[in-house]
Design an enzyme around this catalytic site. Structure first.
Site, PDB file in Angstrom:
ATOM      1  N   ASP A  42       5.635  -9.908   2.564  1.00 33.32           N
ATOM      2  CA  ASP A  42       5.068 -10.118   3.899  1.00 33.32           C
ATOM      3  C   ASP A  42       3.864 -11.049   3.895  1.00 33.32           C
ATOM      4  OD1 ASP A  42       6.658  -8.597   5.564  1.00 33.32           O
ATOM      5  OD2 ASP A  42       5.596  -6.745   5.096  1.00 33.32           O
ATOM      6  N   CYS A  43       3.300 -11.224   2.731  1.00 31.21           N
ATOM      7  CA  CYS A  43       2.037 -11.952   2.654  1.00 31.21           C
ATOM      8  C   CYS A  43       2.208 -13.393   2.187  1.00 31.21           C
ATOM      9  CB  CYS A  43       1.084 -11.218   1.730  1.00 31.21           C
ATOM     10  SG  CYS A  43       0.724  -9.585   2.368  1.00 31.21           S
TER      11      CYS A  43
END
Ligand code: BGC
Ligand code: NOJ
Length: 814
Positions: free
Chosen positions: A487-488
């Protein structure tokens, strides 16, 4: 330093020091009503949705860390000394403190001034209520006059609003008290048709429902004025903060034990039968009264508790193993499976690190959770799959999250996480292999929950695969979208504004940045879908999926290989991410795991090279780091990954979720020793001996262990709700121990450490119990099966004839 120990027979972890480094929590409830409970009785409860139906209030990020919960107070009415038997909130020097964290229950006990108190907390199966059963014993030689006070703080249902909208909330609180039962009915007068109730089995000496009256001005839960003075105020909440507190007086003879039961529950009424009498504003209690009566009876409580234990006996009995390694047995047979139930139920929404407000059920997360859960309660897995697929969009894309209460996609987060749809194929394949329930593929499922848009689930899977193919980048690799599994890694975000969401702010068109990880996943998912198509006799389709997989496999070899390992991605400028050419973040774990797991490079040297690079560069004694070198500064083109200080979370932390990908990949490459070595590095039970450093519960996985660049290298954080649970379970049970459901039967393909002499497994699969005994005769992974005494070719046990429910399998490993 020891904080407790395992009791494997009872399936409990017994905490013997209340001041654990972090609260060591447990979950009660496994269907619709849930509670989080810490080893000192902290925590809260909710019905289905931790955000939209919060029953009791909890304040996160408190000091002490865990404060507020299901607290009981005992007061000696002669000496006027009072204490809480769960240690918090009064924190007296209790003797013989223990908290037994078990399967769906917690038992907290201690002795103070010769009064022994033990409280059992659990949720009966099939009910939307929780029991606190206090048994209190006078261990002194004289009669004691005691007061017992219960306490709970009600949340005004929507946990987000409850924590922010005070100008309104201080005016809405309402309760009713009838026959000693406290009913919390805030907003019942308007659009809610549900209420909470808190009942006690004993005749009350008094009660309180207004927080500030019970506590007294400027006092906290450690010294409520009502408890201190030994008498409730019989306060009736109106506005401010409704609570529930019962006061019971007891005379306990020397040696005498008394049981007091408290029941806290959630109840709905039909909309047209909310009030009784109908023209009043009084809650209609006709439906709830019998339930309350039932559970205030200790015999019902005993039966309900026994049923809970049998339920777990049965659920865990589906896979039981005996190996030479106790940490393996304990995690597989008890705790890892148990954690898989929690992640299936709660997803990433409510723990002591997830506030229950921010995230509902993640599309990606819940599909992966199925891998560790599907064998336990297949009917619930089926329902989850349909719910997830119903939030899929017509494009094949998916809402990233949905709210469990409404089952609708979350618009704030939206979609465009380009890995999401592929997880559906992986989740459904796991379900099909476990159950053989092919009918699920023909079930009509809507897109975006729109009625009229229903299509067979199988078509949803086709669209999932097509979603990737419709979004290929300049190198023919999948476009990443907002982010893939990581997600990052926000390659289209370019955020320079503080507070902007990395996950939903997309400042770039997104037509360039590509993910090698999604490419690996695609190969894996396309082969899964090809198998499914083949099973259904759709050979042309199966061929086309195989070809698509083949082509992506080639693209990865040409554009996704860096020489010693797989690249991670291409950024928005078309530059490599996760390459030897990069200054930082030269190698990432995810593509090494998923590409090999998909079979890429297994036939030649690529897989071996990639795995050796992981071993050399990413592995630490505490697990395998996400990438190296860590990002020492913020990179606009990489996003949140570089926002974390080195060694934490996605910036080079040991992100436990993806360690099992490498474990599986190692087994596929035939390296049992290395696979098992990695497995033990993050196994929580094996880390119990370094509890002071590890700090989290030794009975469940945490999302992250700080990497080597962090000052606290080896410290775990964010326990419980993580894909680590399902993936580790999947890796150890299906790949190291190698007991793997397939469409043709149960496959036996162990890749175990060379020094193990063998192991045995009892596995119930599609109604048949397989008793598998593996014996090592040589160092390798070659196997020979003897099924019910007869030698068998290959490594798949064919389904036995109808009516046969026991199969004995001897496995010779050489
Ligand atoms: C975390 C990720 C998480 C994401 C969810 C990030 O801050 O580092 O692990 O998946 O938030 O929104
Ligand atoms: C936690 C999220 O829940 C999960 O979806 C994601 O894959 C990992 N973080 C990695 O960023």
């Amino acid at each position: 330093m020891s904080y407790g120990h395992f009791d494997d027979k009872k399936r409990e972890y017994i905490i013997t020091k209340p001041d654990t480094p972090l609260p060591w929590i447990n979950y009660i409830g496994c269907e619709e009503y849930f509670g989080i409970i810490s080893n000192t009785a902290g925590g809260y409860s909710f019905y289905r949705d931790a955000r939209l139906r919060r029953l009791t209030r909890y304040r996160y990020n408190n000091a002490p860390f865990d404060f507020g919960g299901r607290y009981i107070y005992i007061r000696d009415n002669s000496s006027r000394i009072f204490w809480s038997p769960s240690w918090q909130p009064t924190r007296h020097d209790a003797e013989n403190y223990s908290c037994r964290q078990g399967m769906g229950y917690s038992i907290i006990s201690s002795t103070f001034k010769s009064i022994r108190a033990e409280t059992l907390y659990f949720v009966p199966l099939g009910e939307n209520l929780e029991i606190w059963q206090l048994s209190i014993t006078n261990q002194s030689k004289k009669t004691r006059q005691l007061s017992v006070f219960s306490s709970i703080e009600f949340c005004l249902w929507d946990a987000q609003d409850d924590a922010t909208n005070f100008q309104r909330n201080f005016n809405t609180g309402q309760v009713e008290i009838e026959d000693g039962v406290i009913y919390h009915k805030t907003e019942y007068r308007e659009r809610r048709d549900h209420f909470a109730y808190f009942a006690c089995s004993e005749k009350l000496a008094g009660y309180d429902t207004q927080r500030d009256v019970f506590l007294g001005a400027y006092r906290g839960w450690n010294a409520p004025i009502a408890v201190e003075r030994g008498r409730s105020f019989n306060s009736v909440a109106h506005g401010w903060a409704p609570i529930g507190s019962h006061h019971v007086k007891l005379n306990l003879k020397a040696g005498e034990t008394r049981i007091i039961t408290f029941v806290l529950g959630y109840q709905e009424n039909p909309k047209d039968k909310k009030f009784d009498p109908p023209d009043s504003q009084t809650i209609n209690k006709q439906t709830v009264r019998p339930l309350i009566k039932k559970y205030l009876n200790p015999i019902t409580v005993r039966t309900a508790f026994d049923s809970l234990r049998s339920y777990w006996e049965k659920v865990l009995g589906i896979y039981q193993v005996q190996t030479p390694n106790k940490h393996t047995d304990r995690m597989v047979n008890i705790w890892n499976a148990y954690q898989c139930m929690a992640t299936f139920n709660i997803s990433r929404s409510a723990s002591f690190y997830e506030s229950g407000i921010g995230r509902g059920l993640g599309f990606r997360d819940s599909n992966q959770d199925l891998l560790g859960f599907v064998h336990m309660v297949p009917e619930r897995a089926r329902e989850r799959i349909i719910d997830l697929a119903s939030t899929q969009l017509e494009t094949g894309g998916a809402y990233h999250q949905y709210q469990p209460l409404t089952k609708r996609g979350n618009n704030d987060i939206g979609s465009d996480f380009n890995d999401d749809p592929l997880w559906l194929i992986i989740g459904v394949a796991a379900y099909l292999k476990e159950t053989g329930d092919w009918s699920i593929l023909d079930t009509p499922v809507p897109y975006d929950n729109k009625s009229g848009s229903e299509k067979p689930l199988y078509e949803h899977l086709e669209r999932s695969l097509k979603y990737t193919l419709d979004r290929l980048g300049p190198h023919g690799l999948p476009l990443i979208g907002r982010a893939d599994w990581n997600d990052c890694l926000n390659l289209n975000c370019f955020s320079d504004t503080p507070g902007q969401s990395f996950q939903t702010t997309t400042n770039k068109e997104g037509k360039v940045a590509e993910s090698v990880f999604i490419a690996g996943m695609f190969v894996f998912a396309a082969r899964e879908l090809a198998d499914i198509a083949e099973q259904r006799g759709l050979n042309t389709e199966a061929d086309s999926y195989c070809q698509a997989a083949e082509q992506m496999d080639n693209t990865v070899r040409v554009h996704g290989w860096d020489g010693e390992w797989f690249l991670r991605a291409y950024d928005d400028f078309g530059n490599k991410v996760g390459s030897k050419e990069c200054k930082e973040g030269k190698i990432f774990i995810e593509p090494q795991g998923f590409c090999v797991l998909a079979g890429i490079g297994l036939k030649d040297e690529l897989a071996k090279k990639a795995l050796d690079s992981v071993y050399k560069i990413l592995a630490t004694p505490h697990g395998i780091m996400l990438h190296q070198p860590a990002f020492s500064q913020y990179y606009l083109n990489l996003g949140e990954i570089s926002s974390y200080p080195p060694g934490y979370k996605e910036n080079s932390g040991i992100f436990c979720h993806n360690n099992p990908w490498i474990i599986i990949a190692e087994t596929m490459a035939g390296n049992g020793d290395r696979a098992f070595d990695y497995y033990l590095r993050i196994n929580p039970s094996a880390r119990e001996k370094i509890g002071k450093l590890h700090r989290c519960e030794p009975y469940v996985y945490a999302q992250m262990i700080a990497g080597k660049d962090a000052p606290a290298h080896g410290e775990a954080k964010n326990s419980w709700l993580t894909g680590t649970a399902a993936w580790n379970y999947f890796a150890i049970t299906q790949y190291i121990l190698g007991i793997r459901p397939t469409y043709k039967g149960l496959m036996i393909a162990p890749v175990i450490p060379s020094e193990w002499e063998g192991f045995s497994v009892n596995r119930i699969f599609q109604g048949v119990q397989y008793n598998v005994t593996v014996k090592r005769e040589g160092k390798g992974n070659k196997i020979e099966l003897i099924i019910d005494g007869i030698r068998h070719q290959g490594n798949i046990i064919p389904k036995p004839p109808f009516g046969v429910t026991q199969v004995a399998v001897q496995v010779l490993l050489s």
